[in-house]
Design a protein around this motif. Structure first.
Motif, mmCIF file in Angstrom:
data_model
loop_
_atom_site.group_PDB
_atom_site.id
_atom_site.type_symbol
_atom_site.label_atom_id
_atom_site.label_comp_id
_atom_site.label_asym_id
_atom_site.label_seq_id
_atom_site.Cartn_x
_atom_site.Cartn_y
_atom_site.Cartn_z
ATOM 1 N N ILE A 166 21.358 47.935 83.413
ATOM 2 C CA ILE A 166 22.365 47.086 82.977
ATOM 3 C C ILE A 166 22.769 47.192 81.559
ATOM 4 O O ILE A 166 21.713 46.856 80.613
ATOM 5 N N TYR A 167 23.907 47.566 81.186
ATOM 6 C CA TYR A 167 24.327 47.720 79.912
ATOM 7 C C TYR A 167 25.440 46.626 79.312
ATOM 8 O O TYR A 167 26.278 46.533 80.439
ATOM 9 N N ARG A 168 25.429 46.018 78.345
ATOM 10 C CA ARG A 168 26.269 44.943 78.005
ATOM 11 C C ARG A 168 27.287 45.087 76.756
ATOM 12 O O ARG A 168 26.638 45.706 75.880
ATOM 13 N N MET A 169 28.489 45.169 77.100
ATOM 14 C CA MET A 169 29.527 45.500 76.045
ATOM 15 C C MET A 169 30.250 44.184 75.646
ATOM 16 O O MET A 169 30.169 43.164 76.285
ATOM 17 N N PRO A 170 30.686 44.001 74.198
ATOM 18 C CA PRO A 170 31.348 42.684 74.101
ATOM 19 C C PRO A 170 32.578 42.606 74.855
ATOM 20 O O PRO A 170 33.169 43.525 75.298
ATOM 21 N N TYR A 171 33.119 41.298 75.108
ATOM 22 C CA TYR A 171 34.118 41.267 75.880
ATOM 23 C C TYR A 171 35.352 41.165 75.060
ATOM 24 O O TYR A 171 35.225 40.844 73.817
ATOM 25 N N ALA A 172 36.785 40.741 75.468
ATOM 26 C CA ALA A 172 37.532 40.675 74.698
ATOM 27 C C ALA A 172 38.106 39.136 74.304
ATOM 28 O O ALA A 172 38.809 38.413 74.751
ATOM 29 N N TYR A 173 37.025 38.484 73.495
ATOM 30 C CA TYR A 173 37.059 36.982 73.160
ATOM 31 C C TYR A 173 37.730 37.023 71.788
ATOM 32 O O TYR A 173 37.174 36.936 70.769
ATOM 33 N N CYS A 174 39.092 36.909 71.878
ATOM 34 C CA CYS A 174 39.880 37.022 70.477
ATOM 35 C C CYS A 174 39.482 36.089 69.628
ATOM 36 O O CYS A 174 39.498 36.218 68.351
ATOM 37 N N TYR A 175 39.180 34.656 69.948
ATOM 38 C CA TYR A 175 39.187 33.840 69.274
ATOM 39 C C TYR A 175 37.465 33.961 68.442
ATOM 40 O O TYR A 175 37.608 33.425 67.086
ATOM 41 N N ARG A 176 36.865 34.890 68.875
ATOM 42 C CA ARG A 176 35.638 35.011 68.174
ATOM 43 C C ARG A 176 35.195 36.480 68.356
ATOM 44 O O ARG A 176 34.239 37.040 68.926
ATOM 45 N N CYS A 177 36.232 37.494 67.840
ATOM 46 C CA CYS A 177 36.103 38.732 68.024
ATOM 47 C C CYS A 177 34.742 39.290 67.505
ATOM 48 O O CYS A 177 34.600 39.238 66.474
ATOM 49 N N ALA A 178 34.170 40.062 68.453
ATOM 50 C CA ALA A 178 33.105 40.728 68.253
ATOM 51 C C ALA A 178 33.129 41.852 67.096
ATOM 52 O O ALA A 178 32.142 42.172 66.424
ATOM 53 N N PHE A 179 34.294 42.245 66.925
ATOM 54 C CA PHE A 179 34.559 43.419 65.872
ATOM 55 C C PHE A 179 35.230 42.857 64.466
ATOM 56 O O PHE A 179 35.616 43.344 63.966
#
Ligand code: PLP
Length: 434
Positions: A166-179
Motif C-alpha cells: 500500500i502506497y500513500r499519496m497526499p490528498y487535495a487538502y487545499c486548506y493544508r496543501c501538502a505542497f
C-alpha cells in the motif's frame, strides 16, 4: 426504567472500551431526523448514524419493504439458493452508478468488506499487487481496509503489521496543501504528482488499483478542486490502473448527486457503496465494469451473509424513496443552508478556520489560530458535547478530530435544521468570544 447512566455502567462492564461512543446516551426510538433516548429526551440528529440515515430513521416505505421480506424468508444464502431482490438491486445499481458501460454488482455487509472485495477484483483483473491510497483516507477497520486507512490513533495504533503493498499519496487538502501551494495557481500539482509518485514510490506497472474518496469523510469533509479526479483517472487509464471510488460516505445523495463522482464528471472503474444504501440494515456493494467484476473465478468472491434479502429490499425502497421525495434537490437546499450558516459563524468566530462542502456534505474546521492553523481538537469535543446537552447530536472528523461534519438525514425539516444550526452557533459562543 433503565437510565442512560445505568445502561452506561452495564455497557462498561460488558463491552470493550475499544469501541468508541461519542455520546453517553442510549436510543429508545428514532424517526426522521429525531432520536429519543431512554430517558425520553429528544435530539435533532446531525450524525445520521455516521451517514447511514440519509433517507431518515425508520422511513415507512423502507419498513414496509423490509417487513414484507421478513415474512417471506430472511436468509437462504445467495450461494445456495438465489433470490430476486439481490439481482434486482444489482440491476438498479448498475444503472444508477456513473459510467455508460456494462457493469456488474456484488453485495457484502460492511463498507470495509466492500473495500476488500474491490481490491481483490482489481488485483485479480490486473495480475498486479499494489494499491495507492491517500493521506487522511478512511476505508474501514478490517486488516486490508485498515491498512488503507491513514489515521494512526486510534485506528491503526497497535494493530501492525499492516497489509503490504500500500502506497500513500497526499490528498487535495487545499486548506493544508501538502505542497504549500494555492488553488488555482497550483495547477492541481497534487494530482499530477501521481506521475512522479511512480518514480519515487511504486512503479506504475505494479499498481493494481488507486482507491479514493470523492470527498474525504472521516478525513474531515475535504473537497478536492473540480479538476482533481479527471487528472487522476486519466493517469490511471494511461497506466492500466483500476480507479476505485469509495462512495461509502459520499454516496446515496449526500452531495446532492446520487454519487459524488458525478460532480467531477468521472466514471470510476469500480464504485463501492454502503452506509445510506439500506437505511441502516447492513449492506454494501461493489459495482464495476463487467469485465473487471467477472474476472475472479467462480467461488473467488462472496460470503455467507452478503446481499441479505431484507437489506436488498430495503435498499430498493431507499432508491424509490429518493425519487419520490426528490431527496437530491433537498440535499442541495440543505447544503446551501448549512454552508451559508457556517460561513456566517466563520465571520463571527476566528476559531473557524475553514468552511467547505459539496451538496449536503459541509464541514467546518476549527483551529486555535487562523495563522498557524493549529487544530482545535479540545474545543471541537467541547462543542460536540455542549450541543448534545442542548439537544443536538453531532460527530467530529479529521485526522486531528477538529472538524464538525453534519450528516443529518435529508428528510430533516427546515425547522429542525435551523434549530440544529442555531445550537452549534450558541454553543460555540459559550467557548469562543470572537
Ligand atoms: C469512505 C469510507 N469507506 C469505508 C468505510 C468503512 O465502512 P464500515 O464502517 O461499514 O466498514 C467508511 C466508514 O466510515 C467510510 O466513510
Amino acid at each position: 426504567m433503565k437510565t442512560n447512566a445505568s445502561l452506561l455502567k452495564e455497557r462498561n462492564a460488558h463491552v470493550p472500551q475499544g469501541l468508541f461512543n461519542t455520546h453517553p446516551i442510549f436510543a429508545a426510538n428514532a424517526k426522521g431526523a429525531l432520536i429519543t433516548d431512554v430517558e425520553g429526551k429528544e435530539y435533532i440528529d446531525f450524525a445520521g448514524g455516521i451517514g447511514v440515515n440519509n433517507i431518515g430513521h425508520c422511513d415507512d416505505e423502507v419498513l414496509r419493504a423490509a417487513y414484507d421480506q421478513i415474512q417471506k424468508y430472511i436468509h437462504t444464502c445467495f450461494h445456495v439458493v438465489m433470490y430476486e431482490p439481490y439481482v434486482e438491486l444489482a440491476k438498479r445499481l448498475n444503472a444508477y452508478t456513473p459510467g455508460n458501460f456494462p457493469k456488474k454488482t456484488m453485495f457484502v455487509n460492511s463498507g470495509a468488506e466492500a473495500v476488500e472485495n474491490a481490491i481483490k477484483v482489481a488485483r485479480h483483473a490486473t495480475a498486479r499487487t499494489a494499491t495507492i491510497a491517500f493521506e487522511d483516507a478512511f476505508h474501514g477497520r478490517t486488516l486490508l481496509a485498515l491498512s488503507l486507512t491513514s489515521k494512526m490513533k486510534p485506528y491503526k495504533f497497535g494493530f501492525a503489521p499492516y497489509a503490504p503493498e500500500i502506497y500513500r499519496m497526499p490528498y487535495a487538502y487545499c486548506y493544508r496543501c501538502a505542497f504549500g501551494l494555492e488553488y488555482p495557481s497550483c495547477e492541481i500539482h497534487c494530482a499530477y504528482f501521481l506521475r512522479e509518485f511512480f518514480h519515487t514510490h511504486i512503479s506504475s506497472e505494479q499498481v493494481a488499483a488507486l482507491i479514493v474518496e470523492p470527498v474525504q469523510g472521516e478525513g474531515g469533509f475535504i473537497v478536492p478542486p473540480k479538476e482533481y479526479f479527471k487528472i487522476l483517472k486519466k493517469i490511471c487509464e494511461d497506466n492500466g490502473i483500476v480507479f476505485i471510488a469509495d462512495e461509502i460516505q459520499t454516496g446515496f445523495g449526500r452531495t446532492a448527486k446520487m454519487f459524488a463522482m458525478e460532480h467531477y464528471e468521472v466514471e470510476p472503474d469500480i464504485v463501492i457503496m454502503a452506509k445510506s444504501m439500506a437505511a441502516g440494515l447492513p449492506l454494501s456493494a461493489v459495482t464495476g465494469k463487467a469485465e473487471l467484476m467477472d474476472h475472479p473465478q467462480v467461488g473467488g468472491l462472496g460470503g455467507t451473509y452478503g446481499g441479505n434479502p431484507v437489506a436488498c429490499r430495503a435498499a430498493i425502497a431507499v432508491l424509490e424513496q429518493f425519487e419520490k421525495k426528490d431527496l437530491l434537490s433537498r440535499a442541495e437546499k440543505i447544503g446551501k443552508k448549512v454552508l451559508q450558516r457556517f460561513r456566517e459563524i466563520q465571520e463571527r468566530f476566528s476559531v473557524v478556520g475553514d468552511v467547505r462542502g459539496l451538496g449536503a456534505m459541509v464541514g467546518m474546521e476549527l483551529v486555535v489560530d487562523r495563522k498557524t492553523k493549529e487544530p482545535a481538537t479540545a474545543l471541537t469535543k467541547q462543542l460536540v458535547n455542549r450541543s448534545r446537552e442542548k439537544g443536538l447530536l453531532m460527530i467530529s472528523a479529521g485526522t486531528h478530530s477538529n472538524i464538525i461534519r453534519p450528516l443529518m438525514p435529508l428528510v430533516i425539516t427546515d425547522e429542525q435544521l435551523e434549530k440544529g444550526l442555531s445550537i452549534i452557533e450558541e454553543s460555540l459562543g459559550e467557548f469562543s468570544s470572537h
